[in-house]
Design an enzyme around this catalytic site. Structure first.
Site, PDB file in Angstrom:
ATOM      1  N   CYS A  97       0.560  -1.195   0.339  1.00  0.00           N
ATOM      2  CA  CYS A  97      -0.183  -0.175  -0.077  1.00  0.00           C
ATOM      3  C   CYS A  97       0.692   1.439   0.447  1.00  0.00           C
ATOM      4  CB  CYS A  97      -1.038   0.201   1.104  1.00  0.00           C
ATOM      5  SG  CYS A  97      -2.793   0.913   0.806  1.00  0.00           S
ATOM      6  N   HIS A 186      -3.906  -4.915   0.136  1.00  0.00           N
ATOM      7  CA  HIS A 186      -2.814  -5.317   1.860  1.00  0.00           C
ATOM      8  C   HIS A 186      -2.727  -6.872   2.385  1.00  0.00           C
ATOM      9  CE1 HIS A 186      -1.915  -1.708   4.094  1.00  0.00           C
ATOM     10  NE2 HIS A 186      -2.928  -1.240   3.120  1.00  0.00           N
ATOM     11  N   GLU A 188      -1.520  -9.060   4.243  1.00  0.00           N
ATOM     12  CA  GLU A 188      -1.614  -8.305   4.823  1.00  0.00           C
ATOM     13  C   GLU A 188      -2.572  -8.729   6.473  1.00  0.00           C
ATOM     14  OE1 GLU A 188      -1.034  -4.335   5.201  1.00  0.00           O
ATOM     15  OE2 GLU A 188      -0.896  -6.322   4.289  1.00  0.00           O
TER      16      GLU A 188
END
Length: 258
Positions: A97, A186, A188
């Site tokens: 990001c 994202h 994660e």
């Protein structure tokens, strides 16, 4: 630094611009790969290593600030320099990001406030033809899903960068330049962390926006069985590159680049 470094063969430097945007699921996946994450959280201290010496890889995470906010957050340029160093020295790096936007600007690309507006929640990502042959996307579905939350976007890729994935709202969702990779989304983030992000701001004055965020949280929880395996595969691919690159470097040859 984490205790027990000697128990791990590999270590990745993680630069965290925002205290609320940590490694999240990357921490679990890295541990499963036997890789230590040395996390530098800018909300705790703006000091970070002056080089990548001793590290096998680099991850730069997301944050509430933007690529164009260097005057307010001068250490963003330090993060760009670590990304440039990774690119110069063929050290595997992953920008997430804001980290992706910093990589783009560090290598000569362009980042602006995204014209389509906020992209948030679970988004669909399409792997490009070039992406299908890239190490980062091996085993990832042609169309996969990930959590996302951003207003800024990479509007022009760095010269010689390869577009690996695109989306319906924002076309530059993932790219690679040499040994460095960037993802606008994202991979994660867990549903719990995404829900925390949504709760950080009060949107009650804008009922339509609040309803959109509330719906996106419920949707993420409902679809995480679809999101998590694909994101784990993508991140695991990067971790495997880190390990294989370090192994090649230990043999005295040049680490893997492009």
């Amino acid at each position: 630094m984490s205790a027990g470094r000697e128990q791990h063969t590999h270590a990745i430097l993680v630069l965290q611009p925002d205290g609320n945007c940590g490694p999240d699921r990357i921490a679990t996946w890295s541990a499963e790969h036997g890789i230590e994450l040395n996390v530098y959280n800018m909300s705790e201290s703006t000091k970070m290593p002056a080089s990548l010496d001793g590290y096998d890889g680099l991850i730069v995470l997301g944050g509430d600030m933007g690529d164009r906010d260097t005057a307010e957050y001068p250490w963003l340029e330090d993060m760009r320099e670590r990304l440039r160093e990774a690119h110069r020295n063929d050290v595997p790096a992953l920008g997430v990001c804001l980290g992706a936007q910093l990589l783009a600007s560090a290598l000569g690309g362009e980042v602006e406030l995204g014209e389509p507006g906020l992209e948030t929640g679970v988004v669909g990502i399409r792997v490009t033809e070039e992406g299908a042959g890239d190490p980062l996307m091996q085993g990832v579905s042609d169309v996969f899903h990930s959590g996302s939350m951003h207003n800024d976007a990479v509007v022009r890729l760095p010269q010689d960068a390869v577009l690996l994935a695109s989306g319906d709202v924002y076309p530059n969702q993932a790219f690679r330049s040499g040994s460095t990779w960037a993802v606008q989304f994202h991979p994660e983030v867990s549903p719990a962390s995404y829900e925390m992000w949504v709760g950080l701001e009060d949107h009650s004055a804008n009922p339509e926006l609040q309803a959109r965020f509330d719906a996106s949280v419920a949707d993420f929880w409902r679809r995480d069985d679809l999101v998590a395996p694909e994101c784990e595969r993508l991140v695991s691919n990067f971790l495997n590159v880190v390990k294989s690159s370090a192994a090649v470097g230990a043999d005295g040859a040049s680490p893997q680049a492009s």
